[in-house]
Design an enzyme around this catalytic site. Structure first.
Site, PDB file in Angstrom:
ATOM      1  N   LYS A   1       0.771  -1.216  -0.070  1.00  0.00           N
ATOM      2  CA  LYS A   1      -0.010  -0.073   0.019  1.00  0.00           C
ATOM      3  C   LYS A   1       1.043   1.319  -0.127  1.00  0.00           C
ATOM      4  O   LYS A   1       1.957   1.137   0.339  1.00  0.00           O
ATOM      5  CB  LYS A   1      -0.853  -0.116   1.157  1.00  0.00           C
ATOM      6  CG  LYS A   1      -2.228  -1.037   0.954  1.00  0.00           C
ATOM      7  CD  LYS A   1      -3.146  -1.236   2.116  1.00  0.00           C
ATOM      8  CE  LYS A   1      -4.365  -2.168   1.751  1.00  0.00           C
ATOM      9  NZ  LYS A   1      -5.111  -2.184   2.857  1.00  0.00           N
TER      10      LYS A   1
ATOM     11  N   ARG B   1      -2.511 -10.099   5.815  1.00  0.00           N
ATOM     12  CA  ARG B   1      -3.005 -10.170   4.502  1.00  0.00           C
ATOM     13  C   ARG B   1      -2.095  -9.718   3.481  1.00  0.00           C
ATOM     14  O   ARG B   1      -1.599  -8.454   3.671  1.00  0.00           O
ATOM     15  CB  ARG B   1      -4.341  -9.388   4.514  1.00  0.00           C
ATOM     16  CG  ARG B   1      -4.899  -9.525   3.065  1.00  0.00           C
ATOM     17  CD  ARG B   1      -6.271  -8.668   2.524  1.00  0.00           C
ATOM     18  NE  ARG B   1      -6.665  -8.734   1.524  1.00  0.00           N
ATOM     19  CZ  ARG B   1      -6.412  -7.809   0.708  1.00  0.00           C
ATOM     20  NH1 ARG B   1      -5.613  -6.737   0.728  1.00  0.00           N
ATOM     21  NH2 ARG B   1      -7.115  -7.796  -0.742  1.00  0.00           N
TER      22      ARG B   1
HETATM   23  C1  8Y4 Z   1      -1.140  -2.193  -4.142  1.00  0.00           C
HETATM   24  C2  8Y4 Z   1      -1.809  -3.155  -3.780  1.00  0.00           C
HETATM   25  C3  8Y4 Z   1      -1.601  -1.102  -3.567  1.00  0.00           C
HETATM   26  C4  8Y4 Z   1      -2.983  -3.301  -3.021  1.00  0.00           C
HETATM   27  C5  8Y4 Z   1      -2.865  -0.916  -2.916  1.00  0.00           C
HETATM   28  C6  8Y4 Z   1      -3.199  -2.062  -2.745  1.00  0.00           C
HETATM   29  C7  8Y4 Z   1      -7.645  -4.901   2.725  1.00  0.00           C
HETATM   30  C8  8Y4 Z   1      -8.658  -5.832   2.667  1.00  0.00           C
HETATM   31  C9  8Y4 Z   1      -8.234  -4.525   0.531  1.00  0.00           C
HETATM   32  C10 8Y4 Z   1      -7.210  -4.762   4.215  1.00  0.00           C
HETATM   33  C11 8Y4 Z   1      -9.077  -6.250   4.437  1.00  0.00           C
HETATM   34  C12 8Y4 Z   1      -5.366  -3.288  -1.139  1.00  0.00           C
HETATM   35  C13 8Y4 Z   1      -9.648  -6.431   0.460  1.00  0.00           C
HETATM   36  C14 8Y4 Z   1      -6.678  -2.874  -1.115  1.00  0.00           C
HETATM   37  N1  8Y4 Z   1      -7.244  -4.223   1.734  1.00  0.00           N
HETATM   38  N2  8Y4 Z   1      -9.444  -6.533   3.183  1.00  0.00           N
HETATM   39  N3  8Y4 Z   1      -8.904  -5.530   1.075  1.00  0.00           N
HETATM   40  N4  8Y4 Z   1      -8.079  -5.297   5.006  1.00  0.00           N
HETATM   41  N5  8Y4 Z   1      -9.573  -7.036   5.486  1.00  0.00           N
HETATM   42  N6  8Y4 Z   1      -4.751  -2.336  -1.972  1.00  0.00           N
HETATM   43  O1  8Y4 Z   1      -6.648  -3.878   4.688  1.00  0.00           O
HETATM   44  O2  8Y4 Z   1      -4.735  -4.328  -1.299  1.00  0.00           O
HETATM   45  S1  8Y4 Z   1      -7.893  -4.070  -0.902  1.00  0.00           S
END
Ligand code: 8Y4
Length: 279
Positions: free
Chosen positions: A219, A253
């Site tokens: 992130k 995660r």
């Molecule tokens: C690069 C890669 C930049 C991924 C941003 C992202 C969470 C989640 C997501 C979390 C839970 C993400 C579905 C966002 N984040 N579920 N989900 N907790 N429980 N962004 O923090 O990965 S999606």
């Protein structure tokens, strides 16, 4: 923690591997490729030591488009069916939609991971009826605009109050407390400072009395701090995962399963040596 026929020991941190089935994570977006790629990714993450596979068909990145129920079902259900047939693993469905929750659990999912904490129409009822654990996540605002102007007086206090309220609502709706996991929602309506205030005080979330999940992988809290592109964030990813594990996170995660599993082993051994003679 019990997930219908499956059980997970949360006395040490467990690793949830991320499986994206959104077309933007593919070169071509075809259904066959999506399924094949999903199977390959899953096999690799399981080999690397993932305990849970989190499958999501809606992109919640800032600025992402809305996805219809049918679109989300078409993306995730074939993948869940194929994974539950071919692998003995715990499948998590990342969705906010009641219909997707129900269909996913019917197809073999054993955890509902909802970034909207069961606030969408019918979601609470669907989760209670499904009788599988849920992860309730905090978010300020809506995905499309949540990063525009995040504001808190005290982010940890406000996230705690929200999660406590959602736990109460779930229990009043007939859910067992043993089926609830919470998550402060890193990156969901939080500035870089808010994210690191939450990580610095991550042990506080244990006061809620339920398992806590941390999702920081790749992130912008890592990218912006370190000035690194997505592919250059591995050391940062492992650092924040290690801190969350040491501060009591029960589930982490991540995209980088292998490296996170190694980091968790290091955390586990130092904690094993501490508990025998607490100083
Ligand atoms: C690069 C890669 C930049 C991924 C941003 C992202 C969470 C989640 C997501 C979390 C839970 C993400 C579905 C966002 N984040 N579920 N989900 N907790 N429980 N962004 O923090 O990965 S999606």
């Amino acid at each position: 923690m019990q997930f219908k026929d499956k059980c997970l020991d949360l006395s040490t941190p467990k690793v949830m591997g991320i499986l994206n089935v959104t077309p933007d994570s593919f070169s071509d977006g075809g259904a066959f490729n999506m399924l094949e790629n999903g199977m390959t990714q899953t096999a690799l993450m399981l080999k690397e030591g993932a305990d849970i596979i989190d499958i999501g068909g809606e992109s919640t990145r800032p600025g992402a488009q809305d996805v219809s129920v049918q679109q989300e079902l078409d993306r995730v259900i074939p993948v869940i069916e194929a994974i539950s047939q071919r692998f003995d693993t715990l499948i998590s469905i990342d969705t906010s939609k009641a219909q997707v929750m129900t269909a996913a659990v019917d197809a073999g999912a054993r955890l509902i991971n909802d970034v909207r904490a069961l606030q969408e129409t019918g979601a609470l009822e669907a989760a209670v009826t499904a009788k599988v654990p849920v992860c309730l996540m905090h978010m300020q605002g809506q995905p499309r605009v949540m990063q525009q102007n995040p504001h808190y007086e005290d982010v940890v206090k406000e996230v705690m109050a929200f999660l406590q309220q959602r736990i109460s609502i779930c229990i009043n709706a007939g859910m067992a407390i043993e089926q609830i996991i919470v998550d402060p929602g890193f990156g969901f309506g939080k500035s870089l400072e808010h994210n690191y205030q939450m990580l610095a005080n991550f042990e506080v979330f244990q006061q809620l009395g339920v398992p806590v999940l941390a999702g920081m992988s790749r992130k912008s809290m890592i990218g912006n701090l370190l000035q690194r592109d997505i592919g250059q964030r591995l050391a940062g990813n492992v650092a924040v995962a290690t801190i969350a594990a040491q501060k009591g996170a029960q589930i982490i995660r991540v995209h980088d399963v292998k490296e996170t599993v190694d980091a968790v082993k290091v955390v586990n051994i130092i904690n094993a040596y501490r508990s025998s003679n607490e100083r």
